[in-house]
Write an enzyme that holds these catalytic residues in place. Structure first.
Site, short mmCIF file in Angstrom:
data_model
loop_
_atom_site.label_atom_id
_atom_site.label_comp_id
_atom_site.label_asym_id
_atom_site.label_seq_id
_atom_site.Cartn_x
_atom_site.Cartn_y
_atom_site.Cartn_z
N GLY A 17 77.60 -19.32 35.43
CA GLY A 17 77.34 -18.60 36.77
C GLY A 17 76.19 -19.08 37.15
NE ARG A 78 81.98 -18.02 34.01
CZ ARG A 78 80.09 -17.81 33.95
NH1 ARG A 78 79.82 -18.50 32.98
NH2 ARG A 78 79.24 -16.88 34.87
CG ASP A 109 72.04 -20.58 24.89
OD1 ASP A 109 71.01 -21.31 25.12
OD2 ASP A 109 72.13 -19.38 24.47
CB THR A 131 71.43 -17.47 33.13
OG1 THR A 131 71.93 -16.68 32.71
CG2 THR A 131 70.36 -17.84 31.81
CG ASP A 133 73.04 -13.47 31.83
OD1 ASP A 133 73.16 -12.48 32.65
OD2 ASP A 133 74.40 -13.60 31.19
CG ASP A 135 71.94 -15.31 27.81
OD1 ASP A 135 71.39 -16.05 28.80
OD2 ASP A 135 73.39 -15.21 27.75
N GLY A 176 74.28 -9.34 32.10
CA GLY A 176 73.70 -9.77 31.44
C GLY A 176 74.44 -10.30 30.03
NE ARG A 177 77.58 -14.44 29.45
CZ ARG A 177 78.45 -15.29 30.01
NH1 ARG A 177 79.96 -14.97 29.47
NH2 ARG A 177 78.55 -15.97 31.09
CG HIS A 256 80.11 -11.40 40.44
ND1 HIS A 256 80.64 -10.58 39.95
CD2 HIS A 256 79.87 -12.02 39.68
CE1 HIS A 256 81.50 -11.20 38.52
NE2 HIS A 256 81.13 -11.72 38.65
O1 F6P Z 1 75.66 -15.10 33.01
C1 F6P Z 1 75.92 -14.63 34.42
C2 F6P Z 1 76.41 -13.92 34.63
O2 F6P Z 1 76.48 -13.05 35.58
C3 F6P Z 1 76.39 -12.65 33.45
O3 F6P Z 1 76.23 -11.95 33.87
C4 F6P Z 1 78.06 -11.59 33.31
O4 F6P Z 1 78.08 -11.02 32.12
C5 F6P Z 1 78.79 -13.19 33.44
O5 F6P Z 1 77.51 -14.08 34.08
C6 F6P Z 1 80.14 -13.28 34.55
O6 F6P Z 1 80.62 -14.96 35.18
P1 F6P Z 1 81.85 -14.79 36.22
O7 F6P Z 1 81.06 -14.84 37.51
O8 F6P Z 1 82.59 -15.31 35.41
O9 F6P Z 1 82.68 -12.91 36.10
#
Ligand code: F6P
Length: 326
Positions: A17, A78, A109, A131, A133, A135, A176-177, A256
């Site tokens: 992300g 990703r 990570d 990130t 998050d 995390d 924040g996943r 987002h």
């Molecule tokens: O890791 C950043 C993040 O925005 C998380 O908070 C969320 O769970 C994820 O990415 C969303 O991913 P995507 O943009 O692939 O929907």
């Protein structure tokens, strides 16, 4: 810093992300590498672009006018292939074919695990935590977190205005996943009545209902609940809380918008420092490191060790958030 002799060309990619400040990190890597007399190649769209050979030459002008911009000029993705042995082998070949002898990976990570895999094929990697998050267990700070919290905080302030006008209960879901850092920081910064954190949530909605009713008796005009993405289900929760309390309840999922926007000063400075530190680390001949912030200092850890580290939500801040929600 003295320049090492083995590294001639440094590659840089952003992965996973996007996070505000990634551009400032790219700029720092490119310009610092040039200052050390190195060539720089940018890899587009993270490991996905690497597997497709999307590699460009970069110079000092490639990163002009980006320190203040959100997103990532290299774009990101990703990459599922990078979780397979075949994908990792292909990626390592692509790095070698491009003549890259030191790679800077900016991401979370998951991106670091890709970098660790590359290191087993002899690619020399240095990772930077980026990130929203927060995390990444090995580092106290991750690029993008401060901007995301500030963006969410401003949005939650606005929801609070209308929540008070209508004397409603408002559930605001933040990203924040599976980690509660964004939710905890927003909850503290916005003075939320309840902060639902994946690390502690017990799925007992009756407690929330009781808290709302107690606070009404105390004269509170609204009830702000910050719900972490890792718990989710905010819409259903709002319907159930409205039915149980008889109070109008609305859910807002920020989504987002938390990932975009111009990085804050903290993110620009953290990204710039870590970007330069990553290049210094490569030029000193160190291999396979993660650049981290620990107790306010920038330092570096071995990737494998870094990925085994653990980090917890700060207990004190969790407890005061409860104490103040009266
Ligand atoms: O890791 C950043 C993040 O925005 C998380 O908070 C969320 O769970 C994820 O990415 C969303 O991913 P995507 O943009 O692939 O929907």
């Amino acid at each position: 810093m003295s320049s090492g002799s083995k590294i001639n060309t440094i590659g840089v990619l952003t992965s996973g992300g996007d996070a505000p400040g990634m551009n400032a990190a790219i700029r720092a890597v490119v310009r610092s590498a040039i200052a050390h007399g190195k060539k720089v190649k940018g890899i587009k769209r993270g490991y996905s672009g690497l597997l497709k050979g999307e590699i460009i030459d970069m110079d000092a002008r490639s990163v002009s006018d980006i320190v203040q911009r959100g997103g990532t000029i290299l774009q990101t993705a990703r990459c599922v292939e990078m979780t397979t042995k075949e994908g990792q082998e292909e990626a390592a070949k692509a790095i070698k074919a491009a003549g890259i002898d030191g790679l800077v990976v900016i991401g979370g990570d998951g991106s670091f695990r890709g970098a660790l895999a590359l290191s087993t094929y002899g690619v020399n990697v240095v990772c930077i935590p980026g990130t929203i998050d927060l995390d990444v267990s090995c580092s106290d700070y991750t690029i993008g977190f401060d901007t995301a919290v500030n963006t969410a905080m401003a949005a939650i302030d606005k929801v609070r205005d209308t929540s008070t006008s209508h004397q409603r209960c408002s559930i605001i879901e933040v990203m924040g996943r599976n980690a509660g850092y964004l939710a905890l920081w927003c909850g503290l910064a916005n003075g939320a009545e309840d902060i639902l954190l994946p690390e502690f949530y017990d799925f007992d909605e009756q407690k929330i209902v009781d808290h709302i009713m107690e606070n009404r008796k105390r004269g509170k005009k609204h009830h702000i609940i910050i719900n972490a993405e890792g718990i989710g289900h905010s819409m259903g929760m709002a319907q159930r809380i409205e039915a149980a309390t008889g109070l109008e309840t609305r859910a807002t999922i920020l989504g987002h918008m938390q990932r975009g926007g111009s990085p804050t000063c903290k993110d620009r400075v953290a990204a710039t420092t870590m970007g330069c530190y990553a290049v210094d680390t490569l030029c000193q001949g160190k291999k396979n490191r993660v650049i981290v912030e620990k107790r306010g200092m920038i330092t570096d850890f071995d990737i494998e060790e870094a990925l085994q580290m653990e980090k917890e939500l700060p207990e004190y801040q969790v407890s005061i958030s409860r104490e103040l929600a009266i």
